[in-house]
Design a protein around this motif. Structure first.
Motif, PDB file in Angstrom:
ATOM      1  N   ALA A  18      15.183  19.281   0.526  1.00 54.02           N
ATOM      2  CA  ALA A  18      16.531  18.898   0.928  1.00 54.02           C
ATOM      3  C   ALA A  18      16.989  17.582   0.328  1.00 54.02           C
ATOM      4  O   ALA A  18      18.097  17.138   0.579  1.00 54.02           O
ATOM      5  N   GLY A  19      16.140  16.963  -0.471  1.00 51.49           N
ATOM      6  CA  GLY A  19      16.502  15.674  -1.058  1.00 51.49           C
ATOM      7  C   GLY A  19      17.501  15.811  -2.191  1.00 51.49           C
ATOM      8  O   GLY A  19      17.634  16.870  -2.806  1.00 51.49           O
ATOM      9  N   ALA A  20      18.181  14.747  -2.492  1.00 46.67           N
ATOM     10  CA  ALA A  20      19.180  14.760  -3.564  1.00 46.67           C
ATOM     11  C   ALA A  20      18.555  14.553  -4.936  1.00 46.67           C
ATOM     12  O   ALA A  20      19.150  14.891  -5.952  1.00 46.67           O
ATOM     13  N   PRO A  29      20.017  18.750  -7.268  1.00 52.03           N
ATOM     14  CA  PRO A  29      18.857  18.215  -6.551  1.00 52.03           C
ATOM     15  C   PRO A  29      17.561  18.588  -7.288  1.00 52.03           C
ATOM     16  O   PRO A  29      17.495  19.632  -7.951  1.00 52.03           O
ATOM     17  N   LYS A  30      16.555  17.763  -7.171  1.00 52.27           N
ATOM     18  CA  LYS A  30      15.307  17.949  -7.919  1.00 52.27           C
ATOM     19  C   LYS A  30      14.718  19.346  -7.718  1.00 52.27           C
ATOM     20  O   LYS A  30      14.271  19.981  -8.677  1.00 52.27           O
ATOM     21  N   ALA A  61      16.092  23.130   3.083  1.00 51.23           N
ATOM     22  CA  ALA A  61      17.051  22.971   1.987  1.00 51.23           C
ATOM     23  C   ALA A  61      18.308  22.270   2.487  1.00 51.23           C
ATOM     24  O   ALA A  61      18.595  22.277   3.687  1.00 51.23           O
ATOM     25  N   PRO A  62      19.075  21.671   1.569  1.00 48.31           N
ATOM     26  CA  PRO A  62      20.342  21.056   1.970  1.00 48.31           C
ATOM     27  C   PRO A  62      21.263  22.115   2.596  1.00 48.31           C
ATOM     28  O   PRO A  62      21.305  23.256   2.130  1.00 48.31           O
ATOM     29  N   ALA A  63      21.984  21.733   3.634  1.00 52.14           N
ATOM     30  CA  ALA A  63      22.861  22.684   4.332  1.00 52.14           C
ATOM     31  C   ALA A  63      23.809  23.398   3.378  1.00 52.14           C
ATOM     32  O   ALA A  63      24.029  24.603   3.496  1.00 52.14           O
ATOM     33  N   ALA A  64      24.332  22.691   2.412  1.00 55.02           N
ATOM     34  CA  ALA A  64      25.300  23.285   1.475  1.00 55.02           C
ATOM     35  C   ALA A  64      24.650  24.283   0.518  1.00 55.02           C
ATOM     36  O   ALA A  64      25.337  25.102  -0.089  1.00 55.02           O
ATOM     37  N   ASP A  65      23.321  24.235   0.384  1.00 55.32           N
ATOM     38  CA  ASP A  65      22.626  25.090  -0.574  1.00 55.32           C
ATOM     39  C   ASP A  65      21.777  26.179   0.064  1.00 55.32           C
ATOM     40  O   ASP A  65      21.060  26.896  -0.633  1.00 55.32           O
TER      41      ASP A  65
END
Length: 74
Positions: A18-20, A29-30, A61-65
């Motif tokens: 979930a990191g940028a 994101p990586k 994972a990031p919410a948007a992804d």
């Protein structure tokens, strides 16, 4: 009483994705960057899934992804 282990194993793995990835520079994101044509996350999950002791894999994972990550790992 005897415990019965799942034949696939009894380990759950949490994959933090979930990191940028800001230290890697601009871009995705990586975890979603490509390595040999596939996202780093796919490489990681594939190898984790191959371990016989692993029963469950959870990806943060990031919410948007979430939907794109879900499709990528399907």
């Amino acid at each position: 009483m005897t415990a019965q282990l799942n034949p696939r194993g009894d380990v759950a793995v949490l994959v933090p994705a979930a990191g940028a990835g800001v230290r890697l520079g601009p871009g995705a994101p990586k975890a979603l960057r490509l390595l040999a044509g596939e996202p780093l996350l796919v490489h990681a999950v594939r190898r984790i899934a191959a371990a016989p002791s692993v029963h469950t894999i959870v990806v943060a994972a990031p919410a948007a992804d979430v939907e794109s990550v879900r499709a990528m790992l399907a």
